[in-house]
Design a protein around this motif. Structure first.
Motif, mmCIF file in Angstrom:
data_model
loop_
_atom_site.group_PDB
_atom_site.id
_atom_site.type_symbol
_atom_site.label_atom_id
_atom_site.label_comp_id
_atom_site.label_asym_id
_atom_site.label_seq_id
_atom_site.Cartn_x
_atom_site.Cartn_y
_atom_site.Cartn_z
ATOM 1 N N LYS A 235 0.947 -1.186 -0.272
ATOM 2 C CA LYS A 235 -0.070 -0.059 -0.059
ATOM 3 C C LYS A 235 0.852 1.317 -0.264
ATOM 4 N N THR A 236 0.363 2.175 -0.821
ATOM 5 C CA THR A 236 1.108 3.662 -0.662
ATOM 6 C C THR A 236 0.790 4.442 0.526
ATOM 7 N N LEU A 237 1.755 4.876 1.219
ATOM 8 C CA LEU A 237 1.633 5.530 2.357
ATOM 9 C C LEU A 237 2.421 7.159 2.083
ATOM 10 N N LYS A 238 1.662 8.065 2.470
ATOM 11 C CA LYS A 238 2.267 9.441 2.509
ATOM 12 C C LYS A 238 2.464 10.085 3.782
ATOM 13 N N TYR A 239 3.418 10.606 4.038
ATOM 14 C CA TYR A 239 3.648 11.350 5.339
ATOM 15 C C TYR A 239 3.215 12.540 5.280
ATOM 16 N N ASP A 240 2.483 12.966 6.419
ATOM 17 C CA ASP A 240 2.121 14.433 6.587
ATOM 18 C C ASP A 240 1.665 14.694 8.069
ATOM 19 N N ASP A 241 2.651 15.637 8.550
ATOM 20 C CA ASP A 241 2.414 16.105 9.831
ATOM 21 C C ASP A 241 2.601 14.939 10.841
ATOM 22 N N CYS A 242 3.711 14.105 10.717
ATOM 23 C CA CYS A 242 4.221 13.340 11.559
ATOM 24 C C CYS A 242 3.336 11.936 11.677
ATOM 25 N N ASN A 243 2.575 11.853 10.431
ATOM 26 C CA ASN A 243 1.437 10.730 10.451
ATOM 27 C C ASN A 243 1.853 9.975 9.066
ATOM 28 N N TRP A 244 1.812 8.736 9.115
ATOM 29 C CA TRP A 244 1.951 7.887 7.636
ATOM 30 C C TRP A 244 0.443 7.519 7.122
ATOM 31 N N GLU A 245 -0.302 7.962 6.178
ATOM 32 C CA GLU A 245 -1.501 7.724 5.856
ATOM 33 C C GLU A 245 -1.642 7.072 4.434
ATOM 34 N N GLU A 246 -2.449 6.074 4.519
ATOM 35 C CA GLU A 246 -2.667 5.341 3.054
ATOM 36 C C GLU A 246 -3.286 6.087 2.404
ATOM 37 N N MET A 247 -2.745 6.136 1.003
ATOM 38 C CA MET A 247 -3.239 7.132 -0.212
ATOM 39 C C MET A 247 -4.054 6.041 -1.044
ATOM 40 N N LYS A 248 -5.261 6.450 -1.709
ATOM 41 C CA LYS A 248 -5.983 5.495 -2.575
ATOM 42 C C LYS A 248 -6.158 6.558 -3.746
ATOM 43 N N GLY A 249 -6.369 5.821 -4.925
ATOM 44 C CA GLY A 249 -6.781 6.502 -6.241
ATOM 45 C C GLY A 249 -6.357 7.857 -6.324
ATOM 46 N N GLU A 250 -7.025 9.062 -6.401
ATOM 47 C CA GLU A 250 -6.492 10.329 -6.676
ATOM 48 C C GLU A 250 -5.842 11.035 -5.640
ATOM 49 N N ALA A 251 -6.035 10.432 -4.384
ATOM 50 C CA ALA A 251 -5.299 10.901 -3.129
ATOM 51 C C ALA A 251 -3.988 10.911 -3.263
ATOM 52 N N LYS A 252 -3.680 9.725 -4.024
ATOM 53 C CA LYS A 252 -1.947 9.518 -4.396
ATOM 54 C C LYS A 252 -1.254 10.798 -5.063
ATOM 55 N N MET A 253 -2.148 11.521 -5.585
ATOM 56 C CA MET A 253 -1.646 12.633 -6.475
ATOM 57 C C MET A 253 -1.480 13.932 -5.455
ATOM 58 N N LYS A 254 -2.255 13.840 -4.338
ATOM 59 C CA LYS A 254 -2.287 14.892 -3.460
ATOM 60 C C LYS A 254 -0.981 15.164 -2.852
ATOM 61 N N VAL A 255 -0.581 16.865 -2.878
ATOM 62 C CA VAL A 255 0.931 17.089 -2.276
ATOM 63 C C VAL A 255 0.580 17.471 -0.795
ATOM 64 N N THR A 256 1.470 16.693 -0.322
ATOM 65 C CA THR A 256 1.208 16.807 1.181
ATOM 66 C C THR A 256 1.958 18.250 1.638
ATOM 67 N N ARG A 257 1.524 18.660 3.021
ATOM 68 C CA ARG A 257 2.197 19.926 3.434
ATOM 69 C C ARG A 257 3.766 19.898 3.281
ATOM 70 N N THR A 258 4.445 18.803 3.882
ATOM 71 C CA THR A 258 5.797 18.595 3.997
ATOM 72 C C THR A 258 6.575 18.830 2.531
ATOM 73 N N GLU A 259 5.822 18.265 1.273
ATOM 74 C CA GLU A 259 6.344 18.298 0.043
ATOM 75 C C GLU A 259 6.193 19.861 -0.419
ATOM 76 N N ALA A 260 4.998 20.264 -0.095
ATOM 77 C CA ALA A 260 4.760 21.553 -0.712
ATOM 78 C C ALA A 260 5.836 22.710 0.102
ATOM 79 N N LYS A 261 6.009 22.579 1.221
ATOM 80 C CA LYS A 261 6.828 23.446 1.867
ATOM 81 C C LYS A 261 8.311 23.213 1.271
ATOM 82 N N THR A 262 8.731 21.928 1.024
ATOM 83 C CA THR A 262 10.089 21.730 0.452
ATOM 84 C C THR A 262 10.184 22.586 -1.048
ATOM 85 N N TRP A 263 9.242 22.288 -1.862
ATOM 86 C CA TRP A 263 9.097 22.950 -3.088
ATOM 87 C C TRP A 263 9.039 24.582 -2.977
#
Length: 422
Positions: A235-263
């Motif tokens: 399963k694909t997990l994304k890190y956001d605010d100290c938590n790992w959450e499973e991403m399904k479907g279109e949610a996999k394309m969502k930019v997390t806060r940490t990713e956004a702040k890096t860019w």
């Protein structure tokens, strides 16, 4: 939907008292009863700061901390624990064969994460960055080290159940998790500092560009994508605010806060008008930066419109030869002091400190541990922590700190990009 109303964690009078009494931790006293009292106060101040920032009201915690010049103390707390885990913790582990509880050393490690997250909350504001003064150099060094550690360790491993781990194995596992969280928070701290770079001393700009090459560090982070991993079942997990959450479907394309702040931090640095004066874009840097073009797909640009400018800049870089940086200005830098002083002061006492702390941190008395846990119950109230988990408001359009809220849809925005709920 009805908004959750959270009761203030501290009154104005308590904020003033707690801030006044914040003092830099002594490595020798880490884990003691008096130190836990200080940790509890720091945690409550942080919760109140998040609450005030999230609700876009007068930020008493920030203003009081600036008034009493306590931002350097928060930095000291983070650096102090980092020195402790480097110099004392390895010796501490050797003093006992297998402890019954690692709760106290874990809380000491967690204190570092609390301090750096507190700094992240405060440094959204230019006056907080200004209050750092020359300590900005030490904070940049600290963040660069934490980010480098993430790159060196690579992707996070799938978490193991703590039930199958021994005491020290569990502590090591928790330490890796905390270290990763701190590194991710440091990306946000660097982002805050790049947004408020005009409020930092001139030497901070040189430190970011010349000493640590922060643009390449951030580029390497984006290439590594440590905020994405697969669990044991694929399963694909994304890190956001100290938590790992499973991403399904279109949610996999969502930019997390940490990713956004890096860019966005990278965008601020590369598009800064002072770049040519401090940064020589040689062939190596050019090759590393132009790699990022493949990551700037439409799904990311739609979510982070300011990156369109960065994409254009990178395309221009790929086909152009940037002239060598002009002769860099002579900048007198202040040598970072906090870490150096801590190491010099305790250089011949590490074994003695470890021996003394072993008696406190691996205390076998259940009453002793329960007493500490009870004293922390109020500071770690689950309802309050869950309500505050969303952190300070960020702009719906660009991910930066939001200072305004839409009167129609209540979505936060930064002033440059207004989100309209149609």
């Amino acid at each position: 939907m009805t908004e959750t109303i959270i009761k203030d964690v501290l009154t104005v009078e308590e904020i003033a008292f707690y801030v006044k009494t914040i003092e830099p931790s002594d490595i020798v006293e880490l884990g003691s009863s008096s130190w836990f009292e200080s940790h509890e106060r720091l945690q409550k101040l942080h919760q109140q700061a998040i609450l005030e920032a999230r609700e876009l009201r007068e930020e008493n915690v920030k203003d009081t901390i600036i008034l009493y010049n306590k931002i350097p103390v928060l930095l000291h707390e983070a650096v102090c624990i980092s020195v402790w885990k480097e110099k004392v913790l390895p010796l501490l582990v050797k003093t006992v064969s297998e402890p019954e509880s690692v709760f106290i050393p874990y809380m000491v490690l967690f204190h570092e994460a609390t301090a750096i997250e507190f700094l992240q909350t405060l440094l959204y504001h230019s006056d907080s960055c200004e209050a750092l003064g020359e300590n900005a150099i030490e904070l940049i060094d600290y963040c660069a080290s934490a980010i480098t550690r993430i790159i060196a360790e690579g992707k996070q491993e799938v978490s193991k159940s703590s039930e199958t781990l021994s005491g020290f194995e569990d502590l090591e596992h928790k330490q890796r998790t905390i270290t990763f969280n701190i590194g991710m928070k440091c990306i946000s701290v660097i982002g805050c500092m790049t947004q408020n770079i005009d409020s930092l001393p001139l030497s901070a700009t040189s430190r970011m560009f010349s000493t640590h090459d922060i643009p390449i560090l951030l580029a390497n982070i984006i290439e590594l994508q440590p905020w994405i991993k697969k669990d044991s079942s694929g399963k694909t997990l994304k890190y956001d605010d100290c938590n790992w959450e499973e991403m399904k479907g279109e949610a996999k394309m969502k930019v997390t806060r940490t990713e956004a702040k890096t860019w966005l931090a990278l965008r601020h640095l590369l598009l800064d008008p002072r770049l040519p004066a401090h940064y020589d874009i040689n062939e190596y840097r050019k090759s590393q930066l132009t790699k990022l073009q493949c990551f700037l797909q439409e799904s990311i640009l739609d979510q982070l419109p300011p990156l369109v400018e960065l994409k254009y800049w990178l395309a221009k870089l790929a086909v152009a030869n940037f002239p060598p940086a002009s002769k860099q200005p002579l900048i007198l830098e202040v040598t970072p002091q906090i870490r150096q002083i801590l190491i010099q002061r305790n250089s011949k006492r590490w074994k003695k400190i470890a021996k003394k702390q072993a008696e406190v941190m691996f205390n076998k008395s259940e009453d002793h541990i329960m007493g500490i846990i009870k004293s922390l119950n109020e500071a770690y109230n689950l309802d309050t922590l869950e309500a505050l988990a969303v952190g300070p408001p960020t702009c719906t359009a660009c991910g930066e700190h939001a200072s305004k809220k839409c009167s129609r849809c209540k979505a936060p925005y930064c002033g440059r990009y207004r989100f309209i709920n149609v």
